[in-house]
Design a protein around this motif. Structure first.
Motif, mmCIF file in Angstrom:
data_model
loop_
_atom_site.group_PDB
_atom_site.id
_atom_site.type_symbol
_atom_site.label_atom_id
_atom_site.label_comp_id
_atom_site.label_asym_id
_atom_site.label_seq_id
_atom_site.Cartn_x
_atom_site.Cartn_y
_atom_site.Cartn_z
ATOM 1 N N SER A 103 -12.028 4.601 -6.787
ATOM 2 C CA SER A 103 -12.561 3.427 -6.087
ATOM 3 C C SER A 103 -11.682 3.059 -4.907
ATOM 4 O O SER A 103 -10.518 3.446 -4.837
ATOM 5 C CB SER A 103 -12.611 2.214 -7.029
ATOM 6 N N ARG A 104 -12.223 2.271 -3.994
ATOM 7 C CA ARG A 104 -11.430 1.717 -2.888
ATOM 8 C C ARG A 104 -10.621 0.552 -3.438
ATOM 9 O O ARG A 104 -11.161 -0.414 -3.947
ATOM 10 C CB ARG A 104 -12.367 1.248 -1.775
ATOM 11 N N THR A 129 -13.830 -2.544 2.880
ATOM 12 C CA THR A 129 -14.577 -2.118 1.687
ATOM 13 C C THR A 129 -16.007 -1.673 1.978
ATOM 14 O O THR A 129 -16.669 -1.138 1.100
ATOM 15 C CB THR A 129 -14.634 -3.247 0.635
ATOM 16 N N ALA A 132 -16.794 1.828 0.883
ATOM 17 C CA ALA A 132 -16.172 2.234 -0.385
ATOM 18 C C ALA A 132 -17.060 3.254 -1.094
ATOM 19 O O ALA A 132 -18.290 3.122 -1.093
ATOM 20 C CB ALA A 132 -15.962 1.015 -1.281
ATOM 21 N N CYS A 137 -15.194 -0.818 -5.312
ATOM 22 C CA CYS A 137 -13.936 -1.326 -4.783
ATOM 23 C C CYS A 137 -13.384 -2.370 -5.748
ATOM 24 O O CYS A 137 -14.130 -2.985 -6.515
ATOM 25 C CB CYS A 137 -14.100 -1.891 -3.376
#
Length: 188
Positions: A103-104, A129, A132, A137
């Motif tokens: 994930s971001r 984001t 993402a 995120c």
């Protein structure tokens, strides 16, 4: 105000501005970090800028940096440095791997005092984001930062850690488009 995407080198080229913004953002309550914490941020930033998926954004007023955000892709296996162990303990191994790895990860969101209350933080958060992977995120913050927690909730972020887990001192939030939001435990 102008919002710009920044490379790690671009943000480091404005290191004194970045240090000033960080110190203003985290020098007062609830963080109350001393000046050495801003120096630590700059040292970490040099390493963080080389992380896979690193991205940054800056908010500028008359070419003066007034806010910044940094983010990157959380690696797998999940790291064991910084505050990562607290996040993993609060979520458990399965949710940590499923929700956070790949994930971001928003690492820093910092605003100078004269940038607050104007939508700058929301714009910076969106900028780092928006792309993402799969909308996934996340970020963590201190449970002492009640204003920050309220801010993230207003923007549609969901607290993924149960209030019963707050003895870790941190709260993990999933972004508004994160598919794991549907499985977030409800606070007690």
């Amino acid at each position: 105000m102008a919002l710009r995407r920044l490379s790690g080198a671009g943000l480091l080229a404005r290191r004194e501005d970045a240090r000033r913004v960080y110190a203003e953002a985290f020098g007062g309550p609830p963080w109350s970090e001393d000046a050495s914490a801003a120096d630590g941020f700059l040292r970490r930033l040099s390493d963080d800028a080389s992380r896979p998926g690193f991205t940054a954004a800056g908010a500028f007023r008359d070419d003066r940096l007034i806010g910044l955000a940094t983010a990157w892709t959380t690696p797998a296996p999940f790291p064991s440095s910084r505050c990562y162990p607290q996040a993993a303990a609060a979520l458990g191994p399965d949710r940590t791997a499923q929700w956070l790895c790949g994930s971001r990860e928003v690492d820093e969101l910092a605003l100078s005092a004269d940038a607050r209350g104007q939508g700058v933080g929301a714009a910076l958060l969106e900028r780092v984001t928006v792309d993402a992977p799969g909308g996934r995120c996340w970020l963590l913050t201190s449970v002492r930062a009640r204003d920050a927690m309220s801010f993230y909730r207003r923007l549609g972020w969901a607290q993924a850690t149960h209030r019963a887990c707050e003895d870790t001192g941190i709260a993990v939030f999933l972004g508004p488009r994160h598919p794991g939001r549907t499985a977030v435990p409800l606070p007690l």
